[in-house]
Write a protein that holds these residues in place. Sequence first.
Motif, PDB file in Angstrom:
ATOM      1  N   MET A  80      12.252  -8.199   0.116  1.00 38.92           N
ATOM      2  CA  MET A  80      11.344  -8.995  -0.831  1.00 38.92           C
ATOM      3  C   MET A  80      12.212  -9.907  -1.827  1.00 38.92           C
ATOM      4  O   MET A  80      12.505 -11.428  -2.190  1.00 38.92           O
ATOM      5  N   ASP A  81      13.145  -8.520  -3.019  1.00 40.89           N
ATOM      6  CA  ASP A  81      13.914  -9.340  -3.864  1.00 40.89           C
ATOM      7  C   ASP A  81      15.103  -9.940  -3.282  1.00 40.89           C
ATOM      8  O   ASP A  81      15.151 -10.436  -3.756  1.00 40.89           O
ATOM      9  N   ALA A  82      15.162  -9.351  -2.298  1.00 43.67           N
ATOM     10  CA  ALA A  82      16.413  -9.962  -1.506  1.00 43.67           C
ATOM     11  C   ALA A  82      16.379 -11.596  -0.663  1.00 43.67           C
ATOM     12  O   ALA A  82      16.898 -11.760  -0.052  1.00 43.67           O
ATOM     13  N   GLY A  83      15.073 -11.304  -0.634  1.00 44.18           N
ATOM     14  CA  GLY A  83      14.359 -12.505   0.653  1.00 44.18           C
ATOM     15  C   GLY A  83      14.288 -12.889   1.606  1.00 44.18           C
ATOM     16  O   GLY A  83      14.662 -14.417   1.674  1.00 44.18           O
ATOM     17  N   ASP A 132       5.875  -0.576  -0.058  1.00 47.78           N
ATOM     18  CA  ASP A 132       6.694  -0.373  -1.250  1.00 47.78           C
ATOM     19  C   ASP A 132       8.125  -1.274  -0.705  1.00 47.78           C
ATOM     20  O   ASP A 132       8.233  -2.096  -2.044  1.00 47.78           O
ATOM     21  N   TRP A 133       8.906  -0.523   0.191  1.00 49.67           N
ATOM     22  CA  TRP A 133       9.907  -1.080   0.506  1.00 49.67           C
ATOM     23  C   TRP A 133      10.068  -2.777   0.844  1.00 49.67           C
ATOM     24  O   TRP A 133      10.896  -3.555   0.678  1.00 49.67           O
ATOM     25  N   LEU A 134       8.670  -3.100   1.435  1.00 52.22           N
ATOM     26  CA  LEU A 134       9.108  -4.501   2.178  1.00 52.22           C
ATOM     27  C   LEU A 134       8.596  -5.796   0.769  1.00 52.22           C
ATOM     28  O   LEU A 134       9.460  -6.546   0.858  1.00 52.22           O
ATOM     29  N   ASN A 135       8.207  -4.777  -0.124  1.00 52.65           N
ATOM     30  CA  ASN A 135       7.473  -5.148  -0.958  1.00 52.65           C
ATOM     31  C   ASN A 135       8.782  -5.484  -2.775  1.00 52.65           C
ATOM     32  O   ASN A 135       8.593  -6.381  -3.632  1.00 52.65           O
ATOM     33  N   GLY A 136       9.145  -4.471  -1.950  1.00 51.22           N
ATOM     34  CA  GLY A 136      10.282  -4.147  -3.102  1.00 51.22           C
ATOM     35  C   GLY A 136      11.789  -5.218  -2.763  1.00 51.22           C
ATOM     36  O   GLY A 136      11.871  -5.766  -2.314  1.00 51.22           O
TER      37      GLY A 136
END
Length: 252
Positions: A221-224, A214-218
């Motif tokens: 990933m949101d930070a690029g 969830d952290w990786l996909n949130g």
Amino acid sequence: MIKNENVEGEPAYDETYRRGPVVMRGPMIPKDNTYANLLAPEDSTDWLHADPWRVLRIQAEFVDGFGALAELGPAVTIFGSARTSKTDPLYKAARTVGRKIAQRGVAVITGGGPGIMEAANRGAASANGKSVGLGIELPHEHGLNKYVNLGMDFRYFFVRKTMFVKYSSGAIVFPGGFGTLDEMFEVLTLVQTHKVKRMPLVLVGSEYWQGLFDWLNGPVMDAGMISPLDPDLVHITDDLNEAVDIALSGLM
């Protein structure tokens, strides 16, 4: 030694010394020779700890590892904590997974230690399968577990991890700590950067792993910071049969 001079007054040498492909004459001829150097006693052993000698040890580990595993056949690697006790349900689960993989005619590769690694090797051995342990020299671990029937100990983590990736077509990851996370992210990095072939990665234990992904996909990933993870590459499950099927899909 000068034998004579040619017409232009330049020296001509009557003795030639060869060292491999190198030719030496006159003042360039050494006072020693390579064979004598090989047999000469060493007053110091500092060379044992020098980088050139380390390079030879690293090379030897690669050669030994490739030689030991080249004819292994299809294999799946199982990662997980060395600290998992025999009474933990995860130990039983890893043992079941190891047995199911071996029953499909596929080798099981682990880090060869206790805990999850021992359980997976134990399951593979119980099915009379290939139970491989690739150990690492650590102060608090005492060799390969007794269920390994093909094993090797390594000095260097990076050589050992090369063997995991080179000879596996899939990986199953049980809960673990820094070592397990390192091995998991190594596989993800190599696949995401296309350095190795596609390799399905299955994480057993949704309660343990879901927060991380969830952290990786949130936020990550949101930070690029990463590209979207291939949904066909990483699977989180509590179903052991599903875990085995997905890991073996890399052999198709």
